[in-house]
Design a protein around this motif. Sequence first.
Motif, short mmCIF file in Angstrom:
data_model
loop_
_atom_site.label_atom_id
_atom_site.label_comp_id
_atom_site.label_asym_id
_atom_site.label_seq_id
_atom_site.Cartn_x
_atom_site.Cartn_y
_atom_site.Cartn_z
N GLY A 1 61.14 38.53 -59.00
CA GLY A 1 61.31 38.31 -57.55
C GLY A 1 60.61 39.50 -56.79
N GLN A 2 59.77 40.43 -57.45
CA GLN A 2 59.61 41.56 -56.78
C GLN A 2 58.13 41.19 -55.95
OE1 GLN A 2 60.75 44.54 -56.86
NE2 GLN A 2 59.19 45.83 -55.67
N GLY A 3 57.22 40.33 -56.51
CA GLY A 3 56.26 39.75 -55.69
C GLY A 3 55.01 40.88 -55.83
N GLY A 4 53.92 40.27 -55.40
CA GLY A 4 52.75 41.30 -55.32
C GLY A 4 51.86 41.30 -56.74
N ILE A 5 52.51 41.18 -57.84
CA ILE A 5 51.70 41.21 -59.14
C ILE A 5 50.81 40.08 -59.22
CG2 ILE A 5 51.89 40.86 -61.60
CD1 ILE A 5 54.46 42.28 -61.65
N GLU A 6 50.90 39.00 -58.70
CA GLU A 6 49.85 37.86 -58.94
C GLU A 6 48.50 38.53 -58.12
OE1 GLU A 6 53.14 35.96 -56.52
OE2 GLU A 6 53.03 37.83 -57.76
N GLU A 7 48.49 39.34 -56.90
CA GLU A 7 47.40 39.73 -56.31
C GLU A 7 46.58 40.63 -57.26
OE1 GLU A 7 48.77 41.82 -52.87
OE2 GLU A 7 49.83 40.01 -51.95
N PHE A 8 47.21 41.45 -58.08
CA PHE A 8 46.42 41.98 -58.94
C PHE A 8 45.91 41.57 -59.82
CE2 PHE A 8 49.39 45.42 -56.97
CZ PHE A 8 48.50 46.40 -56.90
N ILE A 9 46.75 40.67 -60.60
CA ILE A 9 46.07 39.44 -61.58
C ILE A 9 44.84 38.60 -61.30
CG2 ILE A 9 46.82 37.36 -62.97
CD1 ILE A 9 48.33 40.26 -63.84
N GLU A 10 44.78 38.30 -60.17
CA GLU A 10 43.85 37.56 -59.44
C GLU A 10 42.45 38.37 -59.48
OE1 GLU A 10 44.72 36.42 -55.54
OE2 GLU A 10 46.21 34.96 -56.14
N LYS A 11 42.63 39.43 -59.52
CA LYS A 11 41.17 40.51 -59.63
C LYS A 11 40.87 40.73 -60.98
CE LYS A 11 43.01 42.91 -55.67
NZ LYS A 11 43.31 44.45 -55.18
N GLU A 12 41.58 40.12 -61.89
CA GLU A 12 41.04 40.30 -63.34
C GLU A 12 40.57 39.05 -63.95
OE1 GLU A 12 41.64 43.45 -64.76
OE2 GLU A 12 42.58 43.92 -62.57
N GLU A 13 39.28 39.28 -64.48
CA GLU A 13 38.64 38.23 -65.04
C GLU A 13 39.23 37.49 -66.18
OE1 GLU A 13 34.43 39.22 -65.52
OE2 GLU A 13 34.30 39.56 -63.43
N ASP A 14 39.95 38.33 -67.02
CA ASP A 14 40.45 37.96 -68.43
C ASP A 14 41.85 37.51 -68.22
OD1 ASP A 14 41.05 40.59 -67.81
OD2 ASP A 14 41.40 41.19 -70.05
N ILE A 15 42.55 37.55 -67.12
CA ILE A 15 44.07 37.14 -67.17
C ILE A 15 44.26 36.20 -65.96
CG2 ILE A 15 46.27 38.11 -66.79
CD1 ILE A 15 45.53 40.73 -67.55
N LYS A 16 44.98 35.15 -66.27
CA LYS A 16 45.11 34.12 -65.32
C LYS A 16 46.73 33.71 -65.36
CE LYS A 16 44.37 29.29 -64.20
NZ LYS A 16 43.53 27.97 -64.43
N ALA A 17 47.30 34.02 -64.13
CA ALA A 17 48.79 33.51 -63.85
C ALA A 17 48.66 32.06 -63.83
CB ALA A 17 49.19 34.08 -62.53
N ILE A 18 49.58 31.57 -64.75
CA ILE A 18 49.77 29.89 -64.71
C ILE A 18 51.16 29.74 -64.31
CG2 ILE A 18 48.18 29.65 -66.81
CD1 ILE A 18 50.73 29.36 -68.55
N GLY A 19 52.11 30.54 -63.84
CA GLY A 19 53.22 30.07 -63.40
C GLY A 19 53.79 31.52 -62.92
N VAL A 20 54.59 31.29 -61.51
CA VAL A 20 55.57 32.47 -61.35
C VAL A 20 56.83 31.99 -60.84
CG1 VAL A 20 55.77 34.19 -59.55
CG2 VAL A 20 53.46 33.51 -60.24
#
Length: 230
Positions: free
Chosen positions: A11-30
């Motif tokens: 529940g901390q939040g904010g990690i998705e924003e960093f993940i979005e900048k990475e070409e080789d990592i994709k968040a498929i669920g939070v």
Amino acid sequence: MKSIKLLIYGGQGGIEEFIEKEEDIKAIGVTGNEMDLLDFNHTSSVMPDVILIDARSSGKYGQEVMPILKVKYPSTPFIIFTAYSEGHYLIEAICHGAAGYVLQDGGMKQVLSAIRQCTSGQIVYPASFKSILMKKLQQDAERSPVTLDKAIEKLGAFSKREYELLILLTQGETNQQISKKLFLSVGTVKNYISRIYRKLNVNNRPELMALLHSLQKNGIRDDYSCPPFH
């Protein structure tokens, strides 16, 4: 480039924003609800390659979901991202089979590095991991009549070479170091280690160390289960 499929719990939040900048990592669920992990709809094409538990703001530091992950995603590595640096939290994460334990002080660069490393089968723990676990093993050995040698002997029938590898593994030696000491190729060392894991029904080195720790602390049992650490 094939993307690493990441499932995020916390529940901390904010990690998705960093993940979005990475070409080789994709968040498929939070999700921040452990029941959502059980209900998460996935197919083989969207099965997570790695799961990140963001436990920085949780007083439970992720222990409520680790058993769920072992049942729901037995072959998927998971990483704990936490502010808790105390040794017993690290030991408990190991006991539950966590592939990585990243401290908040390390920042997002270490989290991203751990995601990539754990996806490729590596184990990522703080530099203090070896000293913490070896200290625990030594303390338990002093309090218990079950020595490390006796615990290994009772775990099953091992060849002389497998026994030598087990001893070196408990000393924190890397595959490369074991290779040099036993005059074996790294590939042969990996094959021996895989055979040992199958015999003991563990998936990685942390689970092996936690198993030995449990046996020294609680004696030899038939189920070899690892108790919670407090």
